[in-house]
Design a protein around this motif. Structure first.
Motif, mmCIF file in Angstrom:
data_model
loop_
_atom_site.group_PDB
_atom_site.id
_atom_site.type_symbol
_atom_site.label_atom_id
_atom_site.label_comp_id
_atom_site.label_asym_id
_atom_site.label_seq_id
_atom_site.Cartn_x
_atom_site.Cartn_y
_atom_site.Cartn_z
ATOM 1 N N HIS A 71 -28.486 19.996 -3.260
ATOM 2 C CA HIS A 71 -28.734 20.491 -4.615
ATOM 3 C C HIS A 71 -28.811 19.318 -5.581
ATOM 4 O O HIS A 71 -27.947 18.446 -5.589
ATOM 5 N N VAL A 72 -29.864 19.296 -6.382
ATOM 6 C CA VAL A 72 -30.026 18.287 -7.430
ATOM 7 C C VAL A 72 -30.523 18.968 -8.698
ATOM 8 O O VAL A 72 -31.009 20.099 -8.671
ATOM 9 N N TYR A 73 -30.389 18.239 -9.804
ATOM 10 C CA TYR A 73 -30.995 18.640 -11.065
ATOM 11 C C TYR A 73 -32.200 17.743 -11.280
ATOM 12 O O TYR A 73 -32.083 16.521 -11.268
ATOM 13 N N VAL A 74 -33.352 18.350 -11.465
ATOM 14 C CA VAL A 74 -34.583 17.595 -11.708
ATOM 15 C C VAL A 74 -34.746 17.440 -13.215
ATOM 16 O O VAL A 74 -34.634 18.420 -13.964
ATOM 17 N N LYS A 75 -34.997 16.217 -13.664
ATOM 18 C CA LYS A 75 -35.209 15.991 -15.089
ATOM 19 C C LYS A 75 -36.373 16.859 -15.562
ATOM 20 O O LYS A 75 -37.393 16.986 -14.878
ATOM 21 N N ASP A 76 -36.205 17.460 -16.727
ATOM 22 C CA ASP A 76 -37.144 18.468 -17.224
ATOM 23 C C ASP A 76 -38.603 18.030 -17.213
ATOM 24 O O ASP A 76 -39.490 18.816 -16.899
ATOM 25 N N GLU A 77 -38.857 16.770 -17.543
ATOM 26 C CA GLU A 77 -40.251 16.318 -17.621
ATOM 27 C C GLU A 77 -40.954 16.316 -16.261
ATOM 28 O O GLU A 77 -42.177 16.215 -16.199
ATOM 29 N N LEU B 70 -40.328 18.868 -13.859
ATOM 30 C CA LEU B 70 -40.354 20.216 -13.292
ATOM 31 C C LEU B 70 -41.761 20.779 -13.151
ATOM 32 O O LEU B 70 -42.079 21.410 -12.147
ATOM 33 N N ALA B 71 -42.610 20.555 -14.126
ATOM 34 C CA ALA B 71 -43.971 21.117 -14.089
ATOM 35 C C ALA B 71 -44.813 20.513 -12.970
ATOM 36 O O ALA B 71 -45.806 21.112 -12.550
ATOM 37 N N GLY C 251 -41.574 7.911 -9.588
ATOM 38 C CA GLY C 251 -40.688 7.745 -10.736
ATOM 39 C C GLY C 251 -39.821 8.957 -11.035
ATOM 40 O O GLY C 251 -39.059 8.949 -12.000
ATOM 41 N N ILE C 252 -39.909 10.002 -10.207
ATOM 42 C CA ILE C 252 -39.118 11.212 -10.447
ATOM 43 C C ILE C 252 -37.630 10.860 -10.560
ATOM 44 O O ILE C 252 -37.139 9.958 -9.878
#
Length: 105
Positions: free
Chosen positions: A50-56, A58-59, A96-97
Motif C-alpha cells: 500500500h502506498v499513497y500516490v502524489k495527487d499530480e 493519479l490521473a 518521476g512518480i
C-alpha cells in the motif's frame, strides 16, 4: 530509465530506477525500500504494498480494478490516493512518480 521517488512516514526520500514494465512494488523490493513488504509477491492478494500516490500522478495511472479496490479494504489508513503498488507498472510517462509509504503499524 524511469525514476520513482519513495517517501517514508518520517519524510526520508529515496530515488530508484525502474525498467519500463516493472511494477513499483518490484522496484521497491529490489531496492529494499522500507514499508513495502510485498508478502504476496505482487499477486494483489495482501495489501502489504500500500502506498499513497502524489495527487499530480493519479490521473496518469490506470483506474483501480475491483480486485485492487477490495484488497485496499485490508490496508490501514486508506486515503483517496491509496494504491497497491504491485498494480502500477512503470513507463516513461510515469518517470518521476512520487509515492509515500504509510506509517508502519
Amino acid at each position: 530509465m524511469p525514476k520513482i521517488t519513495f517517501i517514508d512516514a518520517a519524510g526520508t526520500s529515496r530515488d530508484v530506477d525502474a525498467k519500463p514494465g516493472t511494477s513499483i512494488m518490484e522496484a521497491a523490493v529490489q531496492n529494499m525500500i522500507p514499508g513495502i513488504d510485498a508478502d504476496c509477491g505482487g499477486a494483489c492478494a495482501c495489501a502489504t504494498c500500500h502506498v499513497y500516490v502524489k495527487d499530480e500522478w493519479l490521473a496518469k495511472l490506470k483506474d483501480k480494478d475491483d480486485m485492487e479496490d477490495s484488497m485496499l479494504d485490508f490496508a490501514d489508513d486508506v486515503e483517496p490516493n491509496s494504491r497497491l503498488c504491485c498494480q502500477i507498472l512503470m513507463s516513461d510517462e510515469l518517470d518521476g512518480i512520487v509515492v509515500s509509504t504509510p506509517e508502519s503499524q
